[in-house]
Enzyme design. Structure first.
Site, short mmCIF file in Angstrom:
data_model
loop_
_atom_site.label_atom_id
_atom_site.label_comp_id
_atom_site.label_asym_id
_atom_site.label_seq_id
_atom_site.Cartn_x
_atom_site.Cartn_y
_atom_site.Cartn_z
N CYS A 381 7.22 -1.45 -8.95
CA CYS A 381 8.04 -0.80 -7.91
C CYS A 381 9.59 -0.67 -7.96
O CYS A 381 9.78 0.24 -8.42
CB CYS A 381 7.64 -1.67 -6.58
SG CYS A 381 7.95 -0.91 -4.85
N HIS A 507 1.70 -1.82 -6.72
CA HIS A 507 1.93 -3.28 -7.11
C HIS A 507 0.36 -3.68 -7.70
O HIS A 507 -0.30 -4.33 -6.98
CB HIS A 507 2.03 -3.99 -5.70
CG HIS A 507 3.51 -3.91 -5.23
ND1 HIS A 507 4.54 -4.89 -5.69
CD2 HIS A 507 3.98 -2.75 -4.63
CE1 HIS A 507 5.54 -4.42 -4.98
NE2 HIS A 507 5.30 -3.32 -4.33
N GLU A 509 -0.32 -6.42 -9.18
CA GLU A 509 -0.51 -7.70 -8.90
C GLU A 509 -1.14 -8.11 -7.88
O GLU A 509 -2.13 -9.29 -7.83
CB GLU A 509 0.86 -8.45 -8.89
CG GLU A 509 1.52 -8.41 -7.90
CD GLU A 509 2.54 -7.32 -7.51
OE1 GLU A 509 3.51 -7.13 -6.77
OE2 GLU A 509 2.32 -6.22 -8.61
#
Length: 534
Positions: A381, A507, A509
């Site tokens: 990001c 993102h 994750e």
């Protein structure tokens, strides 16, 4: 109709109700049950989207674009199931909806009251998770019993218990049993008082989960059972685990929590098949090597600010059977020249998402160090945006290149506000949110990781790579390896003449799980392992 498990907390906050709820969810799934997870937050914010990481930790984003509590990240990582905007609601959202209905005249002129109007709205939001085919809804209430803002939530789950009956609703209360070192003993009084407060509300717990730093003796458990009016077998000890939070499902299963649920609901399901989970935990407990990954962030002192990120990094380690030591590097320390040695001592550098000007130059310096010294790099990001700024400045020769988030008058605004964001005034739920498709370039490192040309990942941002500079960046060697399907938005960038230099606007994750590490984190850690030659 689904059955309901309500998990409440007492004595203190931060007991780990989210991990406990997620662990129970894992056990129930492994028994062959279909479940849904739910988190109820009694605070008055509509959602956590505008809350400071110092107060709330990370904001977890779902596929459908909801900004939610970080516990939903635990739910997804442990259960392997995607959550949605139905999976988290706050008191603020409940009041907002009730007042909207009142303004529309839906209540036909009635006086709006906490009971029944607020509690009815809470009950309706709980029941919205009860979809076709769901066996059990596991619902966690944030905060602790006795909190004034949580009283309507407690009343709502009491009413559900009355409506559904004892065989269809189970109350699990989580308490803290402190160990007084000077006295050399544990104290049960806080748990007794917490349960007493719960019983005043009209809720009788069916099981107690007791967090403790030390083992609880049989005498202590019998005392808790007697004074809290809970069967001895339903007093579950949850001592602090030694190696990893992923041990918790195994601990709870050994304590018989999932079997208690089966007995309470009169369900006949075989014991959970936990072998894959056990193998994963064994890898964490017995790694073949250790590597160090530097995370250069704005909130390096806050564990919960990058919760999903740290977990995804550890998942990447699991894929290679290595332990990952995360070195938290404050971006401001790099700016001040205090972190040079820390950068030299890591096998990979990661720059996570974030907002604002604090530490941005430190992040850019860290990225330059990774690029010039061939250190594996992963940007996420804001990390992608900083990577583009660094490349524009130091490779393309665009002096003073920047993002308009920091410098609206930058001579080279290589990162700028998205077109659809230009007229946005409200901050809450107005960013580019949720899962969006992305087309990858064949032969790129991103394509090699995903083994697919089309992916779908979650976003949370307002700014993007400025298309006016794309040709200039590409001619200088920056590969735009991931674009939106219409080619308008840059989603992934990387370098060809580098062992592993990848940055994403999304993102990744948020989709990583211990049993299914995200491919980008897997390959990033793999590159770090090669860099370290371990």
């Amino acid at each position: 109709m689904a059955k309901y498990i309500f998990i409440t907390g007492g004595v203190v906050s931060s007991l780990g109700k989210g991990i406990t709820a997620a662990s129970l969810g894992r056990l129930l799934i492994n028994r062959g049950l279909s479940i849904r997870m739910l988190k109820m937050d009694p605070y008055l914010n509509v959602d956590p989207g505008t809350m400071s990481p110092y107060q709330h930790g990370e904001v977890y984003v779902t596929d459908d674009g909801a900004e939610t509590d970080l516990d939903l990240g635990h739910y997804e990582r442990y259960t392997g199931q995607a959550t949605s905007r139905k999976s988290n609601f706050t008191a603020g959202r409940i009041y907002w909806e009730v007042l909207r209905k009142e303004r529309r005249g839906d209540y036909l002129g009635h006086t709006i009251q906490m009971i029944p109007h607020i509690t009815d709205e809470i009950i309706a939001s709980i029941r919205a998770v009860d979809e076709k085919g769901v066996d059990i809804v596991v619902a966690e209430i944030g905060g602790t019993v006795g909190d004034i803002e949580g009283l309507t939530f407690m009343e709502a789950i009491r009413q559900i218990g009355l409506e559904e009956g004892k065989d269809n609703v189970m109350y699990i209360h989580m308490t803290y049993v402190p160990y007084i070192k000077a006295a050399g003993e544990v104290k049960t009084k806080p748990s007794q008082q917490s349960v007493a407060k719960l019983r005043e509300i009209g809720i009788l717990p069916d099981a107690l989960i007791c967090r403790s730093e030390v083992p609880l003796s049989e005498e202590v458990r019998r005392k808790i059972s007697l004074f809290c009016n809970v069967p001895y077998d339903a007093v579950i000890e949850e001592q602090d685990v030694q190696h990893t939070i992923y041990e918790v499902p195994l601990v709870l299963s050994e304590q018989g929590l999932d079997e208690l649920v089966m007995v309470h609901f009169r369900m006949a399901k075989p014991p959970p098949k936990m072998n894959p989970w056990r193998r994963m935990v064994e890898i964490i407990k017995n790694p073949r090597a250790t590597i160090r990954i530097g995370v250069v962030g704005k909130y390096s002192e806050l564990q919960d600010a990058y919760k999903s990120l740290y977990e995804a990094i550890s998942h990447g380690g699991i894929a290679h059977q290595v332990e990952v030591e995360i070195v938290k590097i404050a971006a401001e320390d790099i700016e001040a020249g205090r972190a040079n040695q820390q950068l030299k001592d890591v096998a990979g550098i990661l720059v996570p998402g974030g907002f604002g000007s604090r530490g941005v130059e430190g992040k850019i310096q860290a990225i330059r160090y990774a690029r010039e010294n061939q250190v594996p790099f992963f940007g996420i990001c804001y990390g992608l945006q900083c990577a583009v700024i660094e490349f524009a400045r130091n490779v393309c020769g665009l002096k003073d290149a920047h993002t308009t988030e920091i410098n609206k008058d930058a001579p080279h605004p290589v990162v700028c506000l998205m077109e659809e964001q230009e007229k946005v005034v409200d901050l809450g739920a107005t960013m580019r949110l949720g899962a969006w498709p992305c087309a990858l370039r064949e032969g790129s490192k991103a394509h090699a990781a995903y083994q697919s040309m089309a992916i779908n990942e979650r976003h949370r941002h307002r700014f993007e790579v400025n298309n006016a500079y794309r040709d200039q960046l590409e001619k200088a060697g920056l590969i735009l390896s991931g674009l939106s399907p219409d080619g308008h938005l840059v989603e992934v960038v990387e370098l060809a003449d580098h062992p592993w230099f990848v940055a994403t606007q999304f993102h990744p994750e948020l989709k990583s799980q211990p049993l299914a590490p995200h491919p980008l984190f897997r390959d990033f850690i793999g590159a770090a392992v090669e860099f370290e030659n371990v």
